[in-house]
Design a protein around this motif. Sequence first.
Motif, mmCIF file in Angstrom:
data_model
loop_
_atom_site.group_PDB
_atom_site.id
_atom_site.type_symbol
_atom_site.label_atom_id
_atom_site.label_comp_id
_atom_site.label_asym_id
_atom_site.label_seq_id
_atom_site.Cartn_x
_atom_site.Cartn_y
_atom_site.Cartn_z
ATOM 1 N N GLN A 37 0.905 -1.162 0.030
ATOM 2 C CA GLN A 37 -0.040 0.058 -0.058
ATOM 3 C C GLN A 37 0.801 1.395 -0.107
ATOM 4 O O GLN A 37 0.752 2.165 -0.892
ATOM 5 C CB GLN A 37 -1.066 0.234 1.213
ATOM 6 C CG GLN A 37 -1.747 0.923 1.235
ATOM 7 C CD GLN A 37 -3.125 1.207 2.371
ATOM 8 O OE1 GLN A 37 -2.128 1.055 3.365
ATOM 9 N NE2 GLN A 37 -3.966 1.003 2.127
ATOM 10 N N ARG A 38 1.726 1.354 0.791
ATOM 11 C CA ARG A 38 2.871 2.397 0.868
ATOM 12 C C ARG A 38 3.216 2.657 -0.441
ATOM 13 O O ARG A 38 3.573 3.756 -1.030
ATOM 14 C CB ARG A 38 3.979 2.237 1.778
ATOM 15 C CG ARG A 38 3.470 2.495 3.355
ATOM 16 C CD ARG A 38 4.348 2.446 4.547
ATOM 17 N NE ARG A 38 5.293 1.345 4.454
ATOM 18 C CZ ARG A 38 5.043 0.197 4.834
ATOM 19 N NH1 ARG A 38 3.803 -0.049 5.647
ATOM 20 N NH2 ARG A 38 5.723 -0.756 4.651
ATOM 21 N N ALA A 112 4.636 12.710 1.479
ATOM 22 C CA ALA A 112 5.841 13.494 2.247
ATOM 23 C C ALA A 112 5.990 12.917 3.765
ATOM 24 O O ALA A 112 7.016 13.007 4.109
ATOM 25 C CB ALA A 112 5.437 14.794 2.163
ATOM 26 N N VAL A 113 4.537 12.469 4.209
ATOM 27 C CA VAL A 113 4.924 11.840 5.633
ATOM 28 C C VAL A 113 5.615 10.788 5.500
ATOM 29 O O VAL A 113 6.463 10.159 6.561
ATOM 30 C CB VAL A 113 3.310 11.630 6.103
ATOM 31 C CG1 VAL A 113 3.548 10.812 7.731
ATOM 32 C CG2 VAL A 113 2.841 13.057 6.232
ATOM 33 N N ILE A 114 5.416 9.731 4.638
ATOM 34 C CA ILE A 114 6.163 8.376 4.342
ATOM 35 C C ILE A 114 7.640 8.920 4.423
ATOM 36 O O ILE A 114 8.548 8.070 4.630
ATOM 37 C CB ILE A 114 5.493 7.628 3.252
ATOM 38 C CG1 ILE A 114 4.104 7.199 3.807
ATOM 39 C CG2 ILE A 114 6.300 6.636 2.810
ATOM 40 C CD1 ILE A 114 3.393 6.596 2.548
ATOM 41 N N ALA A 115 8.062 9.823 3.465
ATOM 42 C CA ALA A 115 9.283 9.817 3.340
ATOM 43 C C ALA A 115 10.164 10.403 4.419
ATOM 44 O O ALA A 115 11.369 10.159 4.600
ATOM 45 C CB ALA A 115 9.470 11.231 2.166
ATOM 46 N N ARG A 116 9.437 10.849 5.521
ATOM 47 C CA ARG A 116 9.925 11.277 6.843
ATOM 48 C C ARG A 116 10.074 10.047 7.594
ATOM 49 O O ARG A 116 10.267 10.166 8.944
ATOM 50 C CB ARG A 116 9.234 12.364 7.387
ATOM 51 C CG ARG A 116 9.270 14.000 6.315
ATOM 52 C CD ARG A 116 9.121 14.946 7.410
ATOM 53 N NE ARG A 116 7.603 14.945 7.938
ATOM 54 C CZ ARG A 116 6.624 15.574 7.191
ATOM 55 N NH1 ARG A 116 6.866 16.085 5.880
ATOM 56 N NH2 ARG A 116 5.486 15.412 7.484
ATOM 57 N N GLY A 117 9.431 8.880 7.180
ATOM 58 C CA GLY A 117 9.482 7.814 8.061
ATOM 59 C C GLY A 117 8.322 7.294 8.830
ATOM 60 O O GLY A 117 8.436 6.228 9.710
#
Length: 153
Positions: A37-38, A112-117
Amino acid sequence: MGTAILWTHAAAGAIWIGACACFAIAGLALGPGSAEQRNFVANAAPKIDLLGLVAAAVLLATGVISLIAAGVLRGFAFSTTFITVLAIKIALFIVMLAAMTWSMRVGAAVRAVIARGRIDAAAGAMTRMVKAHAAIVAMGGIALILGTWLLGS
């Protein structure tokens, strides 16, 4: 030329609705919070949405050309029913485009949130994006039916 414009218009509508249907089906098939999903949100979703937006732009352009051509043929004397159906189609297009851009903004924020972990961020957003795309498919089906009526009038 008129036939080519109408077929291009219909194909663009089908591509937009098809892209949204693919998005919704894929979104429903992916496990909430899963790596798949991510990956979908991060990689595939923006490409599917871009295809949809390009198709929407072609749909708008060919719709305007078709309306002008129909107006010239009829001396711009359209029936009240024709104007009403056209107004509904235009309203549907605006709402569909608004839903698409809203979903794209949600997707960008999640990426953007996923990119920050924060790997857990996709599940809730994906549910909202799938609902938006499913709504676009439903509205597109209605617009297709109305377009078929306009074609025959």
